[in-house]
Design an enzyme around this catalytic site. Structure first.
Site, PDB file in Angstrom:
ATOM      1  CE1 TYR A 151     -44.411 -25.510  25.458  1.00  0.00           C
ATOM      2  CE2 TYR A 151     -42.759 -24.310  24.314  1.00  0.00           C
ATOM      3  CZ  TYR A 151     -44.139 -24.725  24.536  1.00  0.00           C
ATOM      4  OH  TYR A 151     -45.145 -24.346  23.587  1.00  0.00           O
ATOM      5  CE  LYS A 158     -45.874 -23.397  20.228  1.00  0.00           C
ATOM      6  NZ  LYS A 158     -46.952 -22.767  19.538  1.00  0.00           N
TER       7      LYS A 158
END
Length: 252
Positions: A151, A158
């Site tokens: 990620y 995020k």
């Protein structure tokens, strides 16, 4: 019905398997009037997918990184609704370079931050003229407490997104507007397909989730979004609701 008479703006409808699509579907089934957004080449895709909803909603052009789109959003939405009771932020983008933490450039990272974190504030501010007391902003996140495999800088974006939600809750709370996030487990969506190696999440999540997990089922996350867009969480803001089968609460 849960959302009777509500007017909702829903972003991110690109596939009928997406969380945003199922939020729009549930919202209509629960009595809401829905307006979708899309932009550029994806306008046609969203307009086509919109026809699979119980009632075909209008699609308004919105690129959350385009200030002109943001500045004119409230006026253009006014052609379809006289106010907004809720906004769903289902937007994220990062260049491929951002999925290599050590080699990702600042240009890659800044693009990811703009589209995937700052855009929550930008969207809320653009919709604000149409919102009032009792309105709700809901966003979708992927739990940013951890350094996930593959990620990388999107995970950092995020984390910024989740912090943005808290600051929005602080600044919009005095106007009676709630801001919350749903942290969903991995779903096979357009966003997931753009992440190299995302199968690593899919293969292990069901084993780790006490309730089990189906990567093809966006409905549980959509139901949580619908609930947060309703009047049933009147004193909840700045929160992250996990809809991940319980993985967030487990150890190794």
């Amino acid at each position: 019905m849960l959302l009777e008479g509500k007017k909702l703006l829903i972003t991110g409808v690109l596939m009928d398997s997406s969380i945003a699509f199922h939020v729009a579907k549930l919202a209509q089934e629960q009595g809401a009037q829905v307006v979708l957004t899309s932009f550029g080449r994806t306008m046609k895709i969203t307009s086509t997918i919109a026809k699979r909803l119980p009632s075909t909603p209008p699609v308004v052009e919105l690129d959350v990184t385009d200030q002109e789109h943001l500045d004119t959003l409230a006026e253009r939405l006014g052609e379809h609704v006289d106010g907004l009771d809720g906004v769903l932020h289902s937007i994220g983008f990062a260049p491929q370079g951002a999925f290599n933490f050590m080699e990702g450039t600042f240009e890659d990272v800044s693009t990811a931050m703009h589209a995937s974190a700052y855009s929550l504030k930008a969207l809320a501010a653009a919709a604000l003229p149409l919102m009032g007391e009792g309105s709700s902003v809901v966003g979708l996140t992927f739990d940013a407490k951890y350094a996930w495999p593959v990620y990388d800088w999107m995970g950092v974006a995020k984390a910024a997104f989740e912090a943005t939600n808290r600051y929005l809750a602080r600044d919009l709370g005095p106007q009676g507007i709630r801001c919350n996030l749903v942290a969903a487990g991995p779903i096979r969506t357009t966003a997931a397909k753009s992440i190299p190696g995302f199968e690593a999440f899919e293969e292990s999540w069901d084993d780790r989730a006490p309730l089990g997990w189906d990567v093809n089922d966006a409905v549980p996350a959509a139901k949580a979004c619908a609930a947060l867009l309703s009047d049933w969480f009147p004193a909840t803001t700045g929160e992250i609701v996990h809809v991940d089968g319980g993985v967030h609460a487990m150890g190794i």
